[in-house]
Motif scaffolding. Structure first.
Motif, short mmCIF file in Angstrom:
data_model
loop_
_atom_site.label_atom_id
_atom_site.label_comp_id
_atom_site.label_asym_id
_atom_site.label_seq_id
_atom_site.Cartn_x
_atom_site.Cartn_y
_atom_site.Cartn_z
N ASP A 41 0.84 -1.21 0.00
CA ASP A 41 0.00 0.00 0.00
C ASP A 41 0.86 1.24 0.00
O ASP A 41 1.12 1.81 1.03
CB ASP A 41 -0.93 -0.05 1.21
CG ASP A 41 -1.94 1.07 1.22
OD1 ASP A 41 -2.07 1.78 0.21
OD2 ASP A 41 -2.60 1.24 2.27
N MET A 42 1.28 1.72 -1.20
CA MET A 42 1.13 1.09 -2.48
C MET A 42 2.32 1.35 -3.36
O MET A 42 2.22 1.57 -4.55
CB MET A 42 -0.18 1.53 -3.15
CG MET A 42 -0.21 3.02 -3.43
SD MET A 42 -1.67 3.52 -4.41
CE MET A 42 -1.18 3.09 -6.08
N GLU B 132 -3.95 0.43 -6.23
CA GLU B 132 -4.06 0.16 -4.80
C GLU B 132 -4.08 -1.37 -4.63
O GLU B 132 -4.35 -2.10 -5.59
CB GLU B 132 -5.37 0.75 -4.25
CG GLU B 132 -5.37 2.27 -4.12
CD GLU B 132 -4.81 2.76 -2.79
OE1 GLU B 132 -4.23 1.95 -2.04
OE2 GLU B 132 -4.95 3.97 -2.52
N PRO B 133 -3.85 -1.85 -3.42
CA PRO B 133 -3.78 -3.31 -3.22
C PRO B 133 -5.13 -4.00 -3.38
O PRO B 133 -5.90 -4.10 -2.43
CB PRO B 133 -3.26 -3.45 -1.78
CG PRO B 133 -3.55 -2.15 -1.12
CD PRO B 133 -3.50 -1.11 -2.19
#
Lengths: 419, 419
Positions: free
Chosen positions: A134-135, A192-193
């Motif tokens: 992140d990230m 983003e994750p």
């Protein structure tokens, strides 16, 4: 000559070690809010190497404060630069924004970490450190995609706008600054994750505070008082009732496997001063989920109205209404049509690279994608190599393979989208 | 010659202004825990004037720490003297202890006070200030009673032992030190603020802490966690269930007008770190009432056992039992037979002075009387001029008339009891 997909794959394989090293350097710079400059310097160095036109600026907080979507606990962004680099297209093509945030959340209690939170050590194909998932891993995927396209000299007609922004973790002031500075595109990608799932919809969220009143008394004669702790329980119950009714109306197939699509979470409670006294005030702090298509103002009103119903079940609340304050961070929800061409292009390249269809879901949390959608009017897809399970926790890591898979998928998407 | 009752009344009338002035001086010395010396000096000055044998000592904390009933947050009593004065009797009579505590609770938030908390100003017959009701007013009643008897040269056969002790507000280490130093008597009177009711029974109390576990998760996927806030509500509910069953067994007529004779009060709650996270721990702090005839150990076991039942209603508590800690202050319960001769003598003189029968009740809170009863084996009556409603609150006051009425009643009681 190999087709372009293969050339991208080969280039990434050949430059694997350099890519890993770049991610390590980025992770090794602790870039919590207010301390982003040294990590941004590494990004800028890479962008210069790519020969792109670079825009570095410290967002002006007084200007941003005028914006209705501005949220930040900070009083200045001096020393906290945003970085944007533009690869101009030849003209006539569709443009794309590649957006990653450089800020990380604090490492927290160090005793929970097995390695130094900024070691960026690699064990069994996983790189460990705060910000890997992140990230920064996602941002490196973007930089690798861009570098591959530059290095392979693949002609694009549309612009590619790379952004490394500050302040995502506190509500998106960095992306807001980039939008209000005028950066626009036909689509945006934010890695983003997502665990390599594709999120066309993102849940928004807002923080709230509920102040519940009681009446003090000595604990030995507690019947002479009114416990704010007991009243807080009634309030908590009422809030969860609203969560239930709100979620009962959500039938979006993207949420079908999610137990509570848009949760209301009460995460913090405190009140009372003394074991031997009746507590006369309790505060609860929570996070209200906002569905991708909802307006934040409407959701706020919904909670307000629902809390007013407390007076019906307990007359205490008639004379002592719960105080509701919206405070702190907020993330605007975002949505892109599942049939949008960018979704098709991304899914197609995902399937080619991974040999399977992508999982398409709605995100359980907000990203800067909400601001892109609602303020910038830029449809946004969230898709990245990290995993939420490790983000914000000790021993955060990222699987390196996924950083390169994501880079490959995004490079191919850019090439097709901007061709 | 007038009879002795009338002489006491007259003496008190004649020395009214001096008595008020003495109370003012005592109130003007802020004597919170650790800062009792200057107030004690005023008491000592008066005792010297009366020509009594005086014992001043700083209790030895290492010795007291060995005692099973010792409770104190302090690490030393250096600078915090106990004061005891003995008026030896002629021999062959019953003895009495007159016990008041010199420590006061902090004044708290100054903005709640209309006058300086240590002004001791008098408005409409009320003297205002921290400690007026709890319990410097009561201590002055004792000193006035003693002085009247000395001044009028009334012969007593039994000893009168006056005590001005430290640390009542933190669990009674001062009285415990007086008891273990060997001061004994046939009865003790403690003029805590009873609103001139007579309390032959005193509720004890103990503080406890409940640590409730949850499982952290992001608020957007709160269903992946377990909220310690929600679990705390189950625990709170369970604790109140125990309060109900405990109180259902109390049929003492002294409690007949009390809604909850022995309350369990949860006065403080705190837990969770972040609005957007599921709280993984919540702590509740409370006060457990102990009935006058109960053993504290048994009550502790009762709560322990009851909390263990949580596992039956929610399997979460099987693997994550609530942690119960007994901490901080405690007050031992106390009781004297309602038919005890001291009760009769006190009631008789109350009736004569006030022209009405006294109200006899059980106290909703603990006093040092519990230690006198259970450690010193000295039956104790709590009876004093202040009111609980104002004790520990801003704008604490005492009605001056009651200080003198109490002095008169206690003087007459001493004369009869020790004759």
């Amino acid at each position: 000559m190999l087709d372009v997909d293969m050339r991208v794959k080969q280039w990434l394989q050949l430059h694997r070690l350099k890519g890993i090293r770049l991610l390590q350097r980025l992770v090794q710079e602790n870039s919590i809010s207010g301390h982003e400059a040294s990590a941004q310097a590494i990004v800028v160095e890479k962008l210069r190497e790519l020969g792109l036109q670079i825009d570095i600026w410290e967002p002006n907080i007084s200007n941003l404060q005028q914006h209705p979507y501005f949220v930040s606990p900070r009083t200045t962004f001096v020393g906290s630069p945003n970085v944007v680099a533009v690869k101009k297209g030849l003209g006539g093509g569709r443009s794309i924004i590649l957006n990653g945030h450089i800020d990380v959340v604090p490492e927290g209690d160090i005793s929970g970490w097995e390695l130094d939170p900024f070691s960026a050590k690699i064990i069994d194909g996983k790189m460990y450190g705060r910000g890997t998932s992140d990230m920064k891993g996602g941002s490196i995927s973007l930089l690798l995609a861009l570098e591959a396209i530059q290095a392979l000299d693949i002609p694009l007609r549309g612009d590619v706008i790379f952004q490394s922004v500050i302040e995502e973790e506190s509500g998106g002031a960095g992306s807001l600054a980039a939008i209000t500075r005028g950066y626009k595109a036909d689509v945006a990608i934010i890695p983003e994750p997502t665990n390599m799932k594709i999120f066309p919809k993102q849940q928004g969220s807002m923080w709230f505070k509920l102040v519940v009143k009681g009446k003090s008394a000595h604990g030995g004669t507690r019947y002479e008082g009114v416990s704010a702790i007991e009243k807080a329980m009634t309030v908590h119950h009422k809030v969860l009732e609203l969560e239930k009714t709100r979620n009962a109306t959500i039938h979006d197939p993207l949420y079908q496997s999610v137990p509570i699509p848009v949760p209301i979470n009460i995460g913090k409670i405190y009140g009372g001063n003394w074991p031997s006294s009746v507590a006369d005030e309790v505060t609860m702090e929570g996070r209200m989920g906002v569905a991708p298509d909802e307006k934040m103002e409407n959701v706020q009103k919904e909670l307000e109205k629902h809390l007013a119903l407390l007076a019906e079940i307990d007359p205490w609340f008639k004379d002592h209404p719960v105080e509701l304050k919206w405070f702190g961070a907020r993330w605007v929800p975002g949505t892109i049509d599942s049939e949008h061409d960018a979704m098709k292009v991304l899914s197609k390249h995902f399937t080619k690279v991974k040999n399977r269809a992508p999982i398409i879901e709605a995100s359980p949390w907000g990203t800067d994608g909400g601001l892109f959608t609602q303020v910038g009017n830029i449809p946004t897809i969230v898709f990245g190599p990290g995993t939420t399970e490790v983000a914000h926790y000790p021993n955060e890591y990222i699987e390196i393979e996924r950083v390169f898979d994501t880079a490959e998928i995004i490079a191919n998407m850019i090439i097709e989208w901007c061709q």
